[in-house]
Design a protein around this motif. Structure first.
Motif, PDB file in Angstrom:
ATOM      1  N   ILE A 145     122.599  60.774  46.821  1.00 33.38           N
ATOM      2  CA  ILE A 145     121.370  60.211  47.314  1.00 33.38           C
ATOM      3  C   ILE A 145     121.357  58.822  47.128  1.00 33.38           C
ATOM      4  N   ASN A 146     122.073  58.103  45.904  1.00 34.59           N
ATOM      5  CA  ASN A 146     121.926  56.874  45.720  1.00 34.59           C
ATOM      6  C   ASN A 146     123.092  55.896  46.616  1.00 34.59           C
ATOM      7  N   LEU A 147     124.278  56.447  46.601  1.00 29.96           N
ATOM      8  CA  LEU A 147     125.362  55.673  47.102  1.00 29.96           C
ATOM      9  C   LEU A 147     125.476  56.297  48.501  1.00 29.96           C
ATOM     10  N   MET A 148     125.359  57.368  48.928  1.00 31.58           N
ATOM     11  CA  MET A 148     125.611  57.649  50.348  1.00 31.58           C
ATOM     12  C   MET A 148     124.328  57.979  51.030  1.00 31.58           C
ATOM     13  N   HIS A 149     123.075  57.602  50.180  1.00 36.74           N
ATOM     14  CA  HIS A 149     121.721  57.889  51.202  1.00 36.74           C
ATOM     15  C   HIS A 149     121.498  59.039  51.753  1.00 36.74           C
ATOM     16  N   ALA A 150     121.958  60.037  51.158  1.00 37.07           N
ATOM     17  CA  ALA A 150     121.649  61.488  52.010  1.00 37.07           C
ATOM     18  C   ALA A 150     120.097  61.663  51.700  1.00 37.07           C
ATOM     19  N   GLY A 151     119.456  62.227  52.520  1.00 39.92           N
ATOM     20  CA  GLY A 151     118.159  62.459  52.800  1.00 39.92           C
ATOM     21  C   GLY A 151     117.557  61.213  53.484  1.00 39.92           C
ATOM     22  N   THR A 152     118.388  60.163  53.777  1.00 37.32           N
ATOM     23  CA  THR A 152     117.665  59.118  54.448  1.00 37.32           C
ATOM     24  C   THR A 152     118.222  59.242  55.938  1.00 37.32           C
ATOM     25  N   PRO A 153     117.431  59.453  56.911  1.00 36.97           N
ATOM     26  CA  PRO A 153     117.688  59.618  58.482  1.00 36.97           C
ATOM     27  C   PRO A 153     118.736  58.408  58.725  1.00 36.97           C
TER      28      PRO A 153
ATOM     29  N   PRO B 145     124.985  65.410  53.454  1.00 31.07           N
ATOM     30  CA  PRO B 145     124.089  66.218  53.324  1.00 31.07           C
ATOM     31  C   PRO B 145     123.518  66.269  51.833  1.00 31.07           C
ATOM     32  N   VAL B 146     122.468  66.814  51.613  1.00 32.18           N
ATOM     33  CA  VAL B 146     122.138  67.217  50.260  1.00 32.18           C
ATOM     34  C   VAL B 146     121.235  68.225  50.151  1.00 32.18           C
ATOM     35  N   PHE B 147     121.269  69.370  49.272  1.00 36.10           N
ATOM     36  CA  PHE B 147     120.199  70.356  49.323  1.00 36.10           C
ATOM     37  C   PHE B 147     118.989  69.862  48.629  1.00 36.10           C
ATOM     38  N   ARG B 148     117.952  70.141  49.275  1.00 34.78           N
ATOM     39  CA  ARG B 148     116.650  69.766  48.762  1.00 34.78           C
ATOM     40  C   ARG B 148     115.998  71.002  48.215  1.00 34.78           C
ATOM     41  N   GLY B 149     116.138  71.210  46.769  1.00 35.12           N
ATOM     42  CA  GLY B 149     115.613  72.197  46.076  1.00 35.12           C
ATOM     43  C   GLY B 149     114.138  72.484  45.924  1.00 35.12           C
ATOM     44  N   ARG B 150     113.589  73.413  45.940  1.00 31.46           N
ATOM     45  CA  ARG B 150     111.829  73.459  45.869  1.00 31.46           C
ATOM     46  C   ARG B 150     111.770  73.842  44.271  1.00 31.46           C
ATOM     47  N   ARG B 151     112.556  74.579  43.572  1.00 29.68           N
ATOM     48  CA  ARG B 151     112.379  74.567  42.139  1.00 29.68           C
ATOM     49  C   ARG B 151     113.804  74.036  41.510  1.00 29.68           C
ATOM     50  N   VAL B 152     113.635  73.252  40.809  1.00 32.35           N
ATOM     51  CA  VAL B 152     114.723  72.395  40.375  1.00 32.35           C
ATOM     52  C   VAL B 152     114.668  72.401  38.906  1.00 32.35           C
ATOM     53  N   ALA B 153     115.923  72.653  38.200  1.00 33.85           N
ATOM     54  CA  ALA B 153     116.024  72.607  36.523  1.00 33.85           C
ATOM     55  C   ALA B 153     117.143  71.577  36.475  1.00 33.85           C
ATOM     56  N   ILE B 154     116.637  70.553  35.656  1.00 36.44           N
ATOM     57  CA  ILE B 154     117.580  69.397  35.279  1.00 36.44           C
ATOM     58  C   ILE B 154     117.906  69.928  33.733  1.00 36.44           C
ATOM     59  N   ILE B 155     119.355  69.905  33.348  1.00 44.24           N
ATOM     60  CA  ILE B 155     119.764  70.311  32.209  1.00 44.24           C
ATOM     61  C   ILE B 155     120.012  69.049  31.382  1.00 44.24           C
ATOM     62  N   GLY B 156     119.498  68.516  30.496  1.00 40.88           N
ATOM     63  CA  GLY B 156     119.895  67.329  29.558  1.00 40.88           C
ATOM     64  C   GLY B 156     118.692  66.846  29.368  1.00 40.88           C
ATOM     65  N   GLY B 157     118.684  65.871  28.591  1.00 43.78           N
ATOM     66  CA  GLY B 157     117.935  64.763  28.129  1.00 43.78           C
ATOM     67  C   GLY B 157     117.957  63.405  28.197  1.00 43.78           C
ATOM     68  N   GLY B 158     118.869  62.945  28.705  1.00 46.95           N
ATOM     69  CA  GLY B 158     119.352  61.694  28.741  1.00 46.95           C
ATOM     70  C   GLY B 158     118.752  60.744  29.968  1.00 46.95           C
TER      71      GLY B 158
ATOM     72  N   MET C 105     112.718  63.853  46.374  1.00 48.28           N
ATOM     73  CA  MET C 105     113.119  64.962  47.388  1.00 48.28           C
ATOM     74  C   MET C 105     112.387  66.016  47.892  1.00 48.28           C
ATOM     75  N   GLY C 106     111.362  66.070  47.213  1.00 48.63           N
ATOM     76  CA  GLY C 106     110.167  67.220  47.808  1.00 48.63           C
ATOM     77  C   GLY C 106     110.210  68.370  46.973  1.00 48.63           C
ATOM     78  N   ALA C 107     110.884  68.657  45.708  1.00 46.01           N
ATOM     79  CA  ALA C 107     110.737  69.659  44.891  1.00 46.01           C
ATOM     80  C   ALA C 107     109.239  69.804  44.602  1.00 46.01           C
ATOM     81  N   GLU C 108     108.852  71.231  44.646  1.00 51.80           N
ATOM     82  CA  GLU C 108     107.610  71.475  44.178  1.00 51.80           C
ATOM     83  C   GLU C 108     107.534  71.569  42.617  1.00 51.80           C
ATOM     84  N   ARG C 109     108.485  72.153  41.984  1.00 51.65           N
ATOM     85  CA  ARG C 109     108.565  72.479  40.411  1.00 51.65           C
ATOM     86  C   ARG C 109     109.632  71.638  40.026  1.00 51.65           C
TER      87      ARG C 109
END
Lengths: 258, 484
Positions: B284-292, B297-310, B323-327
């Motif tokens: 997303i940052n370097l390759m600008h995936a998601g920008t027309p 490509p990048v998958f747009r998750g609807r329910r996304v979990a991020i593992i870690g606290g940093g 990127m449009g995730a609902e949860r």
């Protein structure tokens, strides 16, 4: 930098490009690959290196149009410039010194196989190359492979050229006929899986070069991870070549479908 | 360089500022609040910076709070020892150019540090206000203000000293080293493996936290000093050790960064749509995936979990929202108090609707018939005794396992050193962890002409520590080369 010097169509969807990349041409060895970006808004895609000429400072890429980026690259012409070419990446092939090696390639997998065939032959191996494709027009680099092989077996799915049948049939014939020390296989994941299953039965050491999805190609993203011998490996820095008998091809095929 | 030689505390103007208000008057001023984009709106854009920066009035008032202590403890909390009261008092008197000059004495990238340093654990944690049970002076906000609004003009190109040095990697350590060496008259070439200059500042930290324009202006300043950048060059690969040696650099600084993303080794981790935070953020940052218009490509998750606290986890969860995730859920095995992320990032993430499932640890991912992740199994945890790091170590609550539906998992549990450089440089000593072994003072490695710093030595730290390494290595290498 990265100017396309020449272009040759192997088939409708497969082209050979010779690209200016002097540093890569100098330091690459068989087994290495590059990451290519076609334009300023392009994606980073891994491509294998089919050949290199350090004197002229160019490398040869064989590209099959399968997605938007590869289609765009295949549509480029001599004089055009690729935006970025990074490499050589990955670990180089361990070249066997002597013995009999069967090198089997499917489709554009023959391109990265060619430098390995050359190096094995130069190192004194008896090299039997098995080239496979769906049909005659998709057999590539046959002349170059013949130059550096003791024997070449052609297999086509439809029997339009060489023998009709899958690559495994060609490999198995050789195994039944003479002692084989090593098998190298490069091609579609499903092909490598069946070559691996075959040679495992005969207990012949086998190397497969994996073509997974990558982003940076230098170990940073982990998109290329696969399971080898029950452990997570990154194709870009631990590979691309692995002991085929240890590779979890089913997982790799599942990940490639994403 | 003497850190006190500009903006000395005994200057008359500073004396006057101290006399102008009583301590009581100063300390009764409340800490400034950073103007921010509204949370519901900013979640819809990847490109707008959340923190809008202080106005001149806000900055001057906040700078007025600083007591200009005789023995300023904030300075001891800064990894590069910035003369903090010196720049803050210049902000107070409206001399932002001079404030920036003070910052530049010790920090190569003040506009970056003002945005991404964990101030609450560094300078601000030592502020005398905390002893008075009040909020510390907003040093980070003021640093950013001075860096964004001050102008120091282009430094004159110094007289070339005839020596050439190479830098491997253009992240914070490499850039700060390059700047310091160029100012000393060295001819500097920076090699970058990626197709963009900036390292983690470009591929990792999102635009909404650190705009690329900020990073680019720092890079342009270095170019103006004569620093050359060569992208698409992987040292050890594109240029081998022998080829690099043939180029006859007098010294090489390796700042190749942290490298390999870590995974946890739990079942289902190789399912489709389980990705590393490095992969997600790089796309997303370097390759600008998601920008027309961009091909990646990048998958747009609807329910996304991020593992870690940093911080990387915070960058990932906030990006997923955009990127449009609902949860969006942050899964962290300890409690919020132990979370290594900057306090501000956690606050921003919460405002943006990210859920925090602390004291939870993933133990398995479950896939659908296509091999895509569809759920995760979370083990509930509780805190036990403090471990060697001083943090209370989490332990599983027996039998307490929840299954939560997800269609994307972003693993952000740290990085391991990238073996590219160590493997391709003969004679370069590495530690057991795989990081390059460097002298604690000079950062010189087992190969005398090679110095190393940043995450390839530290194994995963902060922008400011990496920058500090660049500084120290530059000083040590310059001294070594002068003695030759």
């Amino acid at each position: 930098m990265f100017r396309i010097i020449s272009k040759e169509h192997f088939s409708e969807n497969v082209v050979k490009l010779v690209v200016e990349a002097p540093r890569i041409a100098k330091s690459r060895r068989p087994g290495h690959f590059v990451i290519v970006i076609d334009n300023a808004r392009g994606e980073r895609i891994p491509l294998t290196i089919a050949d290199a000429d350090p004197e002229r400072g160019c490398i040869t890429l064989v590209v099959q149009a399968v997605g938007d980026s590869t289609r765009a690259i295949c549509a480029m012409n001599p004089g055009d410039e690729l935006h970025d070419v990074v490499g050589p990446l990955g670990r180089a092939t361990q070249i066997r010194q002597g013995g009999t090696v069967v090198c089997c390639g499917g489709g554009v997998g023959v391109a990265p196989l060619l430098p390995i065939i050359k190096a094995m032959k130069a190192a004194g191996c008896r090299v039997i190359s098995v080239l496979a494709a769906r049909t005659k027009d998709l057999i590539i680099l046959e002349k170059e492979v013949r130059e550096h092989s003791d024997e070449v077996i052609i297999m086509t799915d439809d029997g339009s050229y060489g023998r009709k049948g899958l690559v495994t049939a060609g490999v198995e014939d050789v195994i039944n006929r003479e002692h084989v020390d090593e098998v190298v296989t490069i091609g579609p994941a499903i092909m490598m899986k069946f070559v691996s299953l075959l040679t495992k039965k005969y207990e012949i050491p086998t190397v497969a070069s994996l073509n997974t999805i990558m982003v940076d190609g230098t170990g940073m993203c982990g998109a290329c991870r696969c399971t080898v011998g029950g452990r997570m490996k990154f194709v870009c820095i631990d590979g691309p070549e692995f002991d085929a008998h240890q590779v979890d091809f089913d997982e790799m095929i599942m990940r490639l479908k994403s | 360089m003497n850190k006190q030689d500009i903006a000395p505390r005994d200057a008359q103007w500073r004396e006057e500022l101290r006399q102008a208000l009583t301590a009581k008057e100063r300390t009764s001023i409340p800490r400034v609040r950073m103007p921010e984009l509204p949370a519901d709106w900013r979640c819809t854009t990847l490109t707008h910076e959340v923190n809008q920066g202080l106005s001149r009035e806000m900055a001057i008032l906040e700078a007025t709070r600083c007591l200009d202590c005789p023995d300023p403890q904030c300075v001891t909390g800064c990894p590069v020892g910035i003369n903090i009261p010196g720049f803050i008092k210049n902000v107070q008197r409206g001399e932002t150019d001079e404030a920036l000059r003070v910052l530049r004495r010790t920090s190569a990238l003040p506009a970056v540090c003002g945005r991404v340093c964990p101030q609450e654990k560094q300078c601000e944690s030592k502020c005398v206000y905390l002893k008075m049970k009040k909020e510390p002076v907003a040093i980070g906000y003021l640093e950013r203000f001075a860096a964004d609004t001050g102008h120091v003009g282009e430094s004159d190109r110094p007289e070339p000293n005839g020596k050439r040095v190479a830098v491997v990697g253009s992240g914070p350590a490499g850039l700060s080293f390059a700047g310091d060496m160029a100012s000393r008259g060295f001819d500097v070439t920076v090699f970058e493996a990626l197709h963009e200059i900036g390292g983690v500042l470009k591929y990792g930290i999102p635009e909404f936290r650190l705009p690329n324009s900020v990073v680019n202006s720092e890079i342009e300043a270095l170019r103006a000093l004569g620093v050359r950048f060569e992208k698409d060059t992987v040292i050890g690969k594109t240029l081998t050790q022998a080829q690099l040696e043939d180029m006859n650099f007098d010294g090489v600084f390796v700042a190749s960064g942290a490298g390999l993303p870590r995974f946890m080794g739990i079942p289902g981790e190789n399912l489709v749509n389980v990705v590393s935070s490095n992969e997600y953020l790089t796309r997303i940052n370097l390759m600008h995936a998601g920008t027309p218009g961009y091909a990646t490509p990048v998958f747009r998750g609807r329910r996304v979990a991020i593992i870690g606290g940093g911080n990387t986890a915070m960058d990932s969860c906030r990006t997923a929202r955009r990127m449009g995730a609902e949860r969006v859920m942050v899964i962290y095995r300890r409690s919020e108090a132990e979370m290594p992320a900057r306090v501000e990032e956690v606050k921003h993430a919460k405002e943006e609707g990210v859920e925090f499932l602390t004291l939870h640890n993933p133990i398995e991912y479950l896939g659908d018939e296509n091999g895509r992740v569809r759920a995760m199994r979370l083990q509930r945890m509780e805190l036990g005794e403090p471990d060697s790091s001083g943090r209370r170590s989490p332990r599983p609550v027996e039998g307490a396992v929840d299954e939560v539906e997800v269609d994307m998992v972003i693993v952000s549990v740290g990085v391991s050193p990238n073996p590219l450089i160590p493997e391709n440089f003969e004679g370069l000593e590495v530690t057991q962890r795989g990081t390059i072994a460097a002298n604690g003072e000079s950062l010189q490695t087992s190969i005398p002409y090679i110095y190393a710093g940043g995450d390839i030595v530290r194994g995963g730290a902060t922008v400011i520590l990496a920058m500090g390494d660049g500084r120290r290595a530059a000083a040590a290498m310059a001294e070594q080369l002068a003695a030759k």
